[in-house]
Design a protein around this motif. Structure first.
Motif, PDB file in Angstrom:
ATOM      1  N   CYS A 128       0.872  -1.176   0.000  1.00 11.74           N
ATOM      2  CA  CYS A 128       0.000   0.000   0.000  1.00 11.74           C
ATOM      3  C   CYS A 128       0.907   1.223   0.000  1.00 11.74           C
ATOM      4  O   CYS A 128       1.496   1.566   1.021  1.00 11.74           O
ATOM      5  CB  CYS A 128      -0.905  -0.011   1.220  1.00 11.74           C
ATOM      6  SG  CYS A 128      -2.085   1.347   1.219  1.00 11.74           S
ATOM      7  N   ASN A 130       1.990   5.009  -2.580  1.00 11.41           N
ATOM      8  CA  ASN A 130       1.559   5.860  -3.680  1.00 11.41           C
ATOM      9  C   ASN A 130       2.432   5.640  -4.921  1.00 11.41           C
ATOM     10  O   ASN A 130       3.500   5.027  -4.854  1.00 11.41           O
ATOM     11  CB  ASN A 130       1.489   7.332  -3.246  1.00 11.41           C
ATOM     12  CG  ASN A 130       2.827   7.956  -2.972  1.00 11.41           C
ATOM     13  OD1 ASN A 130       3.778   7.801  -3.730  1.00 11.41           O
ATOM     14  ND2 ASN A 130       2.912   8.705  -1.873  1.00 11.41           N
ATOM     15  N   ALA A 131       1.946   6.148  -6.043  1.00  7.92           N
ATOM     16  CA  ALA A 131       2.611   5.919  -7.335  1.00  7.92           C
ATOM     17  C   ALA A 131       3.996   6.545  -7.381  1.00  7.92           C
ATOM     18  O   ALA A 131       4.895   6.010  -8.045  1.00  7.92           O
ATOM     19  CB  ALA A 131       1.729   6.447  -8.465  1.00  7.92           C
ATOM     20  N   ALA A 134       6.196   4.071  -5.666  1.00 10.45           N
ATOM     21  CA  ALA A 134       6.310   2.862  -6.486  1.00 10.45           C
ATOM     22  C   ALA A 134       7.220   3.080  -7.698  1.00 10.45           C
ATOM     23  O   ALA A 134       7.782   2.121  -8.228  1.00 10.45           O
ATOM     24  CB  ALA A 134       4.932   2.399  -6.945  1.00 10.45           C
ATOM     25  N   ARG A 140      10.808  -1.566  -7.060  1.00 14.28           N
ATOM     26  CA  ARG A 140      10.663  -2.639  -8.049  1.00 14.28           C
ATOM     27  C   ARG A 140      11.692  -3.738  -7.776  1.00 14.28           C
ATOM     28  O   ARG A 140      11.374  -4.928  -7.827  1.00 14.28           O
ATOM     29  CB  ARG A 140      10.843  -2.057  -9.468  1.00 14.28           C
ATOM     30  CG  ARG A 140      10.566  -3.019 -10.591  1.00 14.28           C
ATOM     31  CD  ARG A 140       9.171  -3.547 -10.716  1.00 14.28           C
ATOM     32  NE  ARG A 140       8.135  -2.554 -10.531  1.00 14.28           N
ATOM     33  CZ  ARG A 140       6.922  -2.801 -10.032  1.00 14.28           C
ATOM     34  NH1 ARG A 140       6.581  -4.018  -9.699  1.00 14.28           N
ATOM     35  NH2 ARG A 140       6.039  -1.855  -9.871  1.00 14.28           N
ATOM     36  N   SER A 155      -2.074  -7.726  -5.541  1.00 16.84           N
ATOM     37  CA  SER A 155      -2.260  -6.969  -6.786  1.00 16.84           C
ATOM     38  C   SER A 155      -2.612  -5.503  -6.596  1.00 16.84           C
ATOM     39  O   SER A 155      -2.910  -4.833  -7.563  1.00 16.84           O
ATOM     40  CB  SER A 155      -3.378  -7.628  -7.605  1.00 16.84           C
ATOM     41  OG  SER A 155      -4.597  -7.566  -6.883  1.00 16.84           O
ATOM     42  N   HIS A 156      -2.597  -4.985  -5.382  1.00 12.45           N
ATOM     43  CA  HIS A 156      -3.025  -3.602  -5.151  1.00 12.45           C
ATOM     44  C   HIS A 156      -2.196  -2.622  -5.972  1.00 12.45           C
ATOM     45  O   HIS A 156      -0.970  -2.679  -5.980  1.00 12.45           O
ATOM     46  CB  HIS A 156      -2.924  -3.245  -3.674  1.00 12.45           C
ATOM     47  CG  HIS A 156      -3.441  -1.882  -3.347  1.00 12.45           C
ATOM     48  ND1 HIS A 156      -4.783  -1.574  -3.413  1.00 12.45           N
ATOM     49  CD2 HIS A 156      -2.804  -0.755  -2.996  1.00 12.45           C
ATOM     50  CE1 HIS A 156      -4.950  -0.311  -3.085  1.00 12.45           C
ATOM     51  NE2 HIS A 156      -3.759   0.205  -2.817  1.00 12.45           N
ATOM     52  N   GLU A 157      -2.903  -1.744  -6.671  1.00  3.19           N
ATOM     53  CA  GLU A 157      -2.237  -0.725  -7.494  1.00  3.19           C
ATOM     54  C   GLU A 157      -1.914   0.493  -6.634  1.00  3.19           C
ATOM     55  O   GLU A 157      -2.736   0.912  -5.818  1.00  3.19           O
ATOM     56  CB  GLU A 157      -3.147  -0.305  -8.649  1.00  3.19           C
ATOM     57  CG  GLU A 157      -3.330  -1.376  -9.705  1.00  3.19           C
ATOM     58  CD  GLU A 157      -2.031  -1.718 -10.409  1.00  3.19           C
ATOM     59  OE1 GLU A 157      -1.249  -0.794 -10.728  1.00  3.19           O
ATOM     60  OE2 GLU A 157      -1.785  -2.921 -10.623  1.00  3.19           O
ATOM     61  N   PRO A 158      -0.734   1.076  -6.821  1.00  2.00           N
ATOM     62  CA  PRO A 158      -0.393   2.296  -6.082  1.00  2.00           C
ATOM     63  C   PRO A 158      -1.414   3.403  -6.364  1.00  2.00           C
ATOM     64  O   PRO A 158      -1.935   3.515  -7.468  1.00  2.00           O
ATOM     65  CB  PRO A 158       0.984   2.668  -6.618  1.00  2.00           C
ATOM     66  CG  PRO A 158       1.546   1.391  -7.152  1.00  2.00           C
ATOM     67  CD  PRO A 158       0.362   0.625  -7.675  1.00  2.00           C
ATOM     68  N   HIS A 159      -1.682   4.208  -5.351  1.00  3.16           N
ATOM     69  CA  HIS A 159      -2.619   5.320  -5.493  1.00  3.16           C
ATOM     70  C   HIS A 159      -1.859   6.606  -5.816  1.00  3.16           C
ATOM     71  O   HIS A 159      -0.643   6.672  -5.689  1.00  3.16           O
ATOM     72  CB  HIS A 159      -3.458   5.484  -4.223  1.00  3.16           C
ATOM     73  CG  HIS A 159      -2.630   5.661  -2.985  1.00  3.16           C
ATOM     74  ND1 HIS A 159      -2.144   4.589  -2.275  1.00  3.16           N
ATOM     75  CD2 HIS A 159      -2.198   6.764  -2.343  1.00  3.16           C
ATOM     76  CE1 HIS A 159      -1.446   5.035  -1.249  1.00  3.16           C
ATOM     77  NE2 HIS A 159      -1.460   6.354  -1.269  1.00  3.16           N
ATOM     78  N   ARG A 160      -2.592   7.620  -6.232  1.00  5.63           N
ATOM     79  CA  ARG A 160      -1.976   8.919  -6.502  1.00  5.63           C
ATOM     80  C   ARG A 160      -1.473   9.522  -5.193  1.00  5.63           C
ATOM     81  O   ARG A 160      -2.131   9.392  -4.161  1.00  5.63           O
ATOM     82  CB  ARG A 160      -2.996   9.887  -7.126  1.00  5.63           C
ATOM     83  CG  ARG A 160      -3.381   9.558  -8.546  1.00  5.63           C
ATOM     84  CD  ARG A 160      -4.243  10.663  -9.196  1.00  5.63           C
ATOM     85  NE  ARG A 160      -4.821  11.641  -8.299  1.00  5.63           N
ATOM     86  CZ  ARG A 160      -6.024  11.550  -7.706  1.00  5.63           C
ATOM     87  NH1 ARG A 160      -6.797  10.515  -7.918  1.00  5.63           N
ATOM     88  NH2 ARG A 160      -6.462  12.501  -6.906  1.00  5.63           N
ATOM     89  N   GLY A 166      -5.756   5.211  -0.898  1.00  3.89           N
ATOM     90  CA  GLY A 166      -6.267   4.087  -1.667  1.00  3.89           C
ATOM     91  C   GLY A 166      -7.087   3.086  -0.880  1.00  3.89           C
ATOM     92  O   GLY A 166      -7.179   1.923  -1.258  1.00  3.89           O
TER      93      GLY A 166
END
Length: 185
Positions: A128, A130-131, A134, A140, A155-160, A166
């Protein structure tokens, strides 16, 4: 490290450690605890020192029946939790993911995660962050290293950045799905 874990049969419930990091959504960890208990797990929470401040400790201890751990125990003190049969790291922050992958063990939570690799305890992690975090190359590389160690990555996508953390898209039960393939959420 194994890639999946089915709770062992018998009278004793399998024990799941939930490692909680300092994230704005950490206060919702009860969602994961409830789901894990419904699936037959006994649950104990281990919080990072900063993550502890995001939790309602009384509510979580009442829900799990176990004290929240966040600091090392003193020599000779009894272990407050049984050994883990599996570990879910949720939410996992940028800091924890990178320190864990680098083998840094400067908190109880990180010590448990670093040792779990050597003992073969299955681990699922739900990042968890932010983008902007990430996008950092270390993140990575850390995910690649953890994947290579057999850690199951959610699979959680980074938030803004500055977007509230998020919380609405965080899939708490995905950790259980990763640890127990084929068991419906």
């Amino acid at each position: 490290m194994t890639t999946s874990s089915v709770p062992p049969a018998g009278d004793k419930k399998p024990f799941l450690y939930v490692v909680v990091c300092a994230s704005g959504i950490a206060g919702d960890v009860g969602t994961l605890i409830t789901a894990a208990r419904q699936r037959g797990w006994d649950v104990g929470v281990v919080a990072t020192p900063q993550g502890l401040g995001f939790l309602d400790t009384e509510a979580i201890e009442a829900q799990t029946g176990h004290p929240i751990r966040s600091a090392w125990r003193k020599p000779g003190e009894a272990r407050p939790l049984p050994p883990a049969d599996a570990i879910a790291v949720a939410p996992a922050t940028f800091n924890t993911v990178n320190k864990w992958a680098a083998g840094i063990s400067d908190t109880l939570a990180l010590g448990i995660l670093c040792e779990a690799y050597g003992t073969g305890v299955p681990i699922a992690v739900l990042p968890c962050l932010n983008a902007a975090q990430a996008a950092h190359p270390a993140y990575r590389q850390s995910l690649e290293r953890l994947t290579g160690m057999g850690v199951l990555i959610g699979s959680h996508e980074p938030h803004r950045p500055e977007a509230g953390g998020g919380a609405d898209g965080f899939r708490w039960t995905e950790a259980l799905d990763l640890l127990e393939p084929g068991v419906p959420a």
